[in-house]
Design an enzyme around this catalytic site. Structure first.
Site, PDB file in Angstrom:
ATOM      1  N   GLY A  10       0.931  -1.160   0.046  1.00 62.07           N
ATOM      2  CA  GLY A  10       0.088  -0.038  -0.053  1.00 62.07           C
ATOM      3  C   GLY A  10       0.925   1.253   0.141  1.00 62.07           C
ATOM      4  O   GLY A  10       0.537   2.200   0.753  1.00 62.07           O
ATOM      5  N   ALA A  11       1.754   1.290  -0.806  1.00 65.04           N
ATOM      6  CA  ALA A  11       3.080   2.218  -0.649  1.00 65.04           C
ATOM      7  C   ALA A  11       2.750   3.378  -1.690  1.00 65.04           C
ATOM      8  O   ALA A  11       3.676   4.283  -1.959  1.00 65.04           O
ATOM      9  CB  ALA A  11       4.155   1.758  -1.122  1.00 65.04           C
ATOM     10  N   ASN A  12       1.537   3.529  -2.329  1.00 65.49           N
ATOM     11  CA  ASN A  12       1.279   4.777  -3.288  1.00 65.49           C
ATOM     12  C   ASN A  12       0.716   5.808  -2.746  1.00 65.49           C
ATOM     13  O   ASN A  12       0.694   6.969  -3.319  1.00 65.49           O
ATOM     14  CB  ASN A  12       0.591   4.263  -4.533  1.00 65.49           C
ATOM     15  CG  ASN A  12      -0.826   3.776  -4.161  1.00 65.49           C
ATOM     16  OD1 ASN A  12      -0.894   3.168  -3.279  1.00 65.49           O
ATOM     17  ND2 ASN A  12      -1.716   4.541  -4.658  1.00 65.49           N
ATOM     18  N   GLY A  14      -0.830   7.869   1.429  1.00 69.59           N
ATOM     19  CA  GLY A  14      -0.742   7.731   2.787  1.00 69.59           C
ATOM     20  C   GLY A  14       0.327   7.446   3.559  1.00 69.59           C
ATOM     21  O   GLY A  14       1.492   7.622   3.206  1.00 69.59           O
ATOM     22  N   ILE A  15       0.028   6.674   4.719  1.00 71.82           N
ATOM     23  CA  ILE A  15       1.293   6.136   5.280  1.00 71.82           C
ATOM     24  C   ILE A  15       2.325   5.316   4.633  1.00 71.82           C
ATOM     25  O   ILE A  15       3.346   5.534   4.680  1.00 71.82           O
ATOM     26  CB  ILE A  15       0.813   5.431   6.538  1.00 71.82           C
ATOM     27  CG1 ILE A  15      -0.168   6.193   7.449  1.00 71.82           C
ATOM     28  CG2 ILE A  15       1.792   4.789   7.498  1.00 71.82           C
ATOM     29  CD1 ILE A  15      -0.923   5.262   8.550  1.00 71.82           C
ATOM     30  N   GLY A  16       1.753   4.400   3.829  1.00 74.61           N
ATOM     31  CA  GLY A  16       2.763   3.659   2.880  1.00 74.61           C
ATOM     32  C   GLY A  16       3.711   4.375   2.105  1.00 74.61           C
ATOM     33  O   GLY A  16       4.735   4.257   1.926  1.00 74.61           O
ATOM     34  N   SER A 139      -4.809  -1.182  13.921  1.00 73.82           N
ATOM     35  CA  SER A 139      -5.841  -0.096  14.481  1.00 73.82           C
ATOM     36  C   SER A 139      -6.302  -0.184  15.944  1.00 73.82           C
ATOM     37  O   SER A 139      -6.500  -1.184  16.310  1.00 73.82           O
ATOM     38  CB  SER A 139      -6.897   0.098  13.409  1.00 73.82           C
ATOM     39  OG  SER A 139      -7.818   1.265  13.721  1.00 73.82           O
ATOM     40  N   TYR A 165     -14.308  -4.324   9.637  1.00 74.17           N
ATOM     41  CA  TYR A 165     -13.021  -3.682   9.756  1.00 74.17           C
ATOM     42  C   TYR A 165     -12.296  -3.911  10.978  1.00 74.17           C
ATOM     43  O   TYR A 165     -11.033  -4.306  10.974  1.00 74.17           O
ATOM     44  CB  TYR A 165     -13.032  -2.149   9.554  1.00 74.17           C
ATOM     45  CG  TYR A 165     -11.615  -1.329   9.529  1.00 74.17           C
ATOM     46  CD1 TYR A 165     -10.870  -1.629   8.566  1.00 74.17           C
ATOM     47  CD2 TYR A 165     -11.330  -0.529  10.725  1.00 74.17           C
ATOM     48  CE1 TYR A 165      -9.545  -1.111   8.458  1.00 74.17           C
ATOM     49  CE2 TYR A 165      -9.970  -0.014  10.824  1.00 74.17           C
ATOM     50  CZ  TYR A 165      -9.172  -0.239   9.826  1.00 74.17           C
ATOM     51  OH  TYR A 165      -8.157   0.507   9.561  1.00 74.17           O
TER      52      TYR A 165
END
Length: 283
Positions: A10-12, A14-16, A139, A165
């Site tokens: 998920g590196a594209n 936000g946090i990633g 979370s 979630y």
């Protein structure tokens, strides 16, 4: 961090994205794992430009698909002889229940089963890179989670996006602690963290829905920026103090108690076995 190989899902955005950038700045060789090829290439070029690093690779995979995860793991084995850090960051929350290509509830498979499968398929590379670290982005909402082992996919229970979630993140914590025990003596540590996240890529195709807008507002109020959140992850990934720390849940850089059910060894083994079955075992 020169020559250390660090994988971020998920590196594209936000946090990633912030984590990939921070690792690149330290001199690590970064592997960005993302789902959307077009957005990811833009993020890749931005990270390269800001960090000045050319040691960044982009791999495309939908982490809700077990078939794509297995293909991704094969590609990683073909390209890299070892790994030093794996950060399981990719995740989602969906207002309406949806199924993956394999017919599994999408929140469950993306947030729990995907990281579970990918991590286990990469353990041999992490062992070759030991001392190495696995960081699972959980979370604080996991404490709302209720787990029915006979109905993880909300086939009998009424589906609610926050229940799904919260369950997925609670499952992530449980397998994190179970894996930590299984990895004792290997030189691999595994921890989970509530990073103090901001409004990031979490969302759904119904992001305009009032319920999700409410969640977005809660996130903005309670959580911090992606840059600040990345600092917590960077500490877990790089700090010498974390070298031998495993099987913990971190908030604001400090270990805190997870939900009590997280520490039930009998329940954890059941969760592990069911997870194995749902991903088609770990072969």
């Amino acid at each position: 961090m020169t020559q250390k190989i660090c994988l971020v899902t998920g590196a594209n955005s936000g946090i990633g994205k912030e984590m990939a950038l921070a690792l690149a700045i330290t001199g690590a060789h970064v592997i960005m794992v993302c789902r959307n090829a077009e957005k990811s290439r833009v993020a890749l070029e931005q990270i390269k430009a800001i960090s000045g690093s050319k040691s960044i690779d982009l791999l495309i995979a939908d982490l809700s698909s077990h078939a794509e995860i297995r293909s991704l793991a094969k590609t990683i084995h073909d390209r890299y002889s070892m790994l030093h850090v794996v950060i399981n960051n990719a995740g989602l929350v969906l207002y309406k229940k949806k199924l993956s290509t394999e017919g599994i509830e999408l929140t469950l498979t993306t947030n729990h089963l995907g990281p579970f499968l990918l991590t286990n398929l990469l353990l041999d590379l992490l062992e070759k890179g030991a001392p190495s670290r696995i960081i699972n982005v959980s979370s604080a909402i996991h404490k709302w989670g209720k787990i029915d082992l006979d109905d993880l996919q909300f086939e009998r229970r009424k589906y609610h996006f926050m229940k799904a979630y919260a369950q997925s993140k609670l499952l992530m914590n449980i397998v994190t602690f179970e894996l930590a025990q299984r990895l004792e003596g290997t030189g691999i540590t595994v921890n989970c963290v509530h990073p103090g996240a901001v409004k990031t890529g979490l969302g759904s195709d119904k992001s305009h829905h009032m319920a999700l807008k409410f969640v977005d507002r809660m996130i903005k109020f309670f959580f911090i920026t992606p840059q600040e959140a990345a600092k917590t992850l960077l500490y877990l990934a790089l700090s010498p103090e974390m070298k031998d720390i495993s099987g913990k849940y971190f908030v604001k850089g400090k270990p805190v108690p997870s939900s009590p059910i997280s520490y039930d060894p009998v329940f954890a083994k059941k969760v592990w076995e069911i997870s194995e079955k749902l991903v088609g075992y770990l072969r």
